[in-house]
Design an enzyme around this catalytic site. Structure first.
Site, PDB file in Angstrom:
ATOM      1  N   GLY A  24     -20.179 -30.318  15.710  1.00  0.00           N
ATOM      2  CA  GLY A  24     -19.119 -30.284  14.710  1.00  0.00           C
ATOM      3  C   GLY A  24     -18.153 -31.449  14.835  1.00  0.00           C
ATOM      4  N   ALA A  25     -18.664 -32.621  15.142  1.00  0.00           N
ATOM      5  CA  ALA A  25     -17.803 -33.766  15.457  1.00  0.00           C
ATOM      6  C   ALA A  25     -17.566 -34.691  14.274  1.00  0.00           C
ATOM      7  CB  ALA A  25     -18.405 -34.559  16.617  1.00  0.00           C
ATOM      8  N   GLY A  28     -11.904 -33.406  12.192  1.00  0.00           N
ATOM      9  CA  GLY A  28     -10.993 -32.585  12.975  1.00  0.00           C
ATOM     10  C   GLY A  28     -10.984 -32.931  14.449  1.00  0.00           C
ATOM     11  N   TYR A 167     -13.571 -13.317  14.009  1.00  0.00           N
ATOM     12  CA  TYR A 167     -13.201 -14.577  14.659  1.00  0.00           C
ATOM     13  C   TYR A 167     -12.688 -14.323  16.071  1.00  0.00           C
ATOM     14  CZ  TYR A 167     -10.704 -18.882  15.716  1.00  0.00           C
ATOM     15  OH  TYR A 167     -10.258 -20.028  16.332  1.00  0.00           O
TER      16      TYR A 167
END
Length: 296
Positions: A24-25, A28, A167
Site C-alpha cells: 500500500g505504498a 499516504g 476495523y
C-alpha cells in the site's frame, strides 16, 4: 513508555544494500515511508494495486524503487507476489489498510476489511518469511484497544457487520499476530523480529469516508502525515526488541514523536494469539511450508 529525544527521519541510518517491501505504498504513510527509506539508500519495493499511480508518485524521487502489483485483499495476488520473489528481503512493512468500510466480500469470499488489514498480510508474511532477514513491521492503530475478536466468526459471516467494529477487531488481530509470530520466531531461534507500529491519528485519506474523519479537523489531536510515518520508520530501522510497539509519545498515543509504548491488554493474550493464528490459517488455506525458513 520509553521516550526518544525527538527522533525524526533525519536520524535514519544508511540502508544501502537493504531491500524493503512496503504494501500500500502508492500514497499516504506508505509513500512517505517508501520515500524516506529510499532516500537513505534502501531498494524499496512498492506492492500496490495501482502500479501506474505508484510509478507516477515516485517518479523523480531520489533512490531506487521497484513497483509491483499486489492487492493484499486478493489471496491470489498475494500468492503471485510471493511466488515471484527471489533473494533476500530485509524488511517487510505491512502498511496497506482500509478503515470503517461497508460490508463487502473479496474475490475469495472473505470480509474485505478483515482481509485487507489482517488476513492478507498474514498470508503474505508467512509466504515471504523464508526470505526475510531482519524484521516484519505491522501497522496497527490505537483503536485496537477497543477491538473485540470473535474467533468463531473472524470473517463476519454470522454477526451483523459493523464497519468500525470490524476495523478495531482487525487492528487487534494485527497486534496479536505480531505476538504469536514473535513467539514462533523466538522458539525457532530466528534473528527475525516482529515489530508493531502505530501512526497515532495521522491526517490521511484513510478515514475520509468515515464518521471518524471528523477528528482530522482537530489538528491539535493529530499528526501531519510526515509525523505519522515516523513510528513506521523507527520500527523499520531501529534496534528494538521483538514485538515492540512503536507509537507517538503524546497523550493517548495520538500524536508526537516515536516512543516504545505498550499495546492494549487484549493484544498481550498469548493464548488468544495462538488461536487467532489457527483461525486465520483456516481462512487462507495451506501456507506453503517451503517459505518458512524459521519454522513459523
Amino acid at each position: 513508555m520509553s521516550r526518544m529525544p525527538s527522533w525524526t527521519e533525519h536520524d535514519l541510518p544508511d540502508l544501502t544494500g537493504r531491500t524493503v517491501v512496503i504494501t500500500g505504498a502508492g500514497r499516504g504513510l506508505g509513500l512517505i515511508t517508501a520515500r524516506e527509506l529510499a532516500r537513505v539508500g534502501a531498494r524499496v519495493v512498492l506492492g500496490v494495486r495501482d502500479t501506474g499511480k505508484a510509478r507516477s508518485a515516485v517518479a523523480g524521487l531520489p533512490g531506487t524503487f521497484d513497483v509491483r502489483p499486489l492487492d493484499v485483499s486478493d489471496l491470489t495476488s498475494v500468492r503471485a507476489f510471493a511466488d515471484a520473489w527471489s533473494g533476500d528481503l530485509d524488511i517487510l512493512i505491512n502498511n496497506a489498510g482500509v478503515m470503517d468500510i461497508p460490508a463487502a466480500r473479496t474475490a475469495d469470499g472473505l470480509d474485505l476489511q478483515t482481509t485487507t488489514n489482517h488476513t492478507g498480510p498474514f498470508l503474505l508474511t508467512n509466504l515471504l518469511l523464508g526470505h526475510i532477514t531482519d524484521r516484519v513491521v505491522h501497522v496497527t492503530s490505537e483503536l485496537h484497544k477497543q477491538g473485540r475478536l470473535d474467533l468463531d466468526d473472524l470473517d463476519w459471516r454470522t454477526r451483523k457487520h459493523n464497519g468500525m467494529q470490524a476495523y478495531q477487531a482487525s487492528k487487534l488481530a494485527v497486534v496479536l499476530f505480531s505476538l504469536e509470530l514473535q513467539r514462533r520466531l523466538t522458539a525457532a531461534n530466528s534473528p527475525v523480529r516482529s515489530i508493531l507500529a502505530s501512526p497515532g491519528i495521522a491526517r490521511t485519506s484513510l478515514a475520509a469516508h468515515s464518521r471518524s474523519n471528523v477528528v482530522n479537523r482537530f489538528t491539535f489531536l493529530t499528526n501531519a502525515p510526515e509525523r505519522g510515518a515516523l513510528p513506521l520508520l523507527y520500527a523499520a530501522t531501529q534496534d528494538v526488541p521483538g514485538n515492540s510497539y512503536v507509537g507517538p509519545d503524546g497523550l493517548g498515543g495520538f500524536r508526537g514523536s516515536p516512543a516504545l509504548r505498550r499495546p492494549g491488554k487484549a493484544g498481550l493474550d498469548a493464548a488468544v494469539a495462538g488461536r487467532l493464528w489457527e483461525a486465520t490459517a483456516d481462512l487462507v488455506g495451506a501456507v506453503d511450508s517451503r517459505a518458512a525458513r524459521w519454522g513459523a
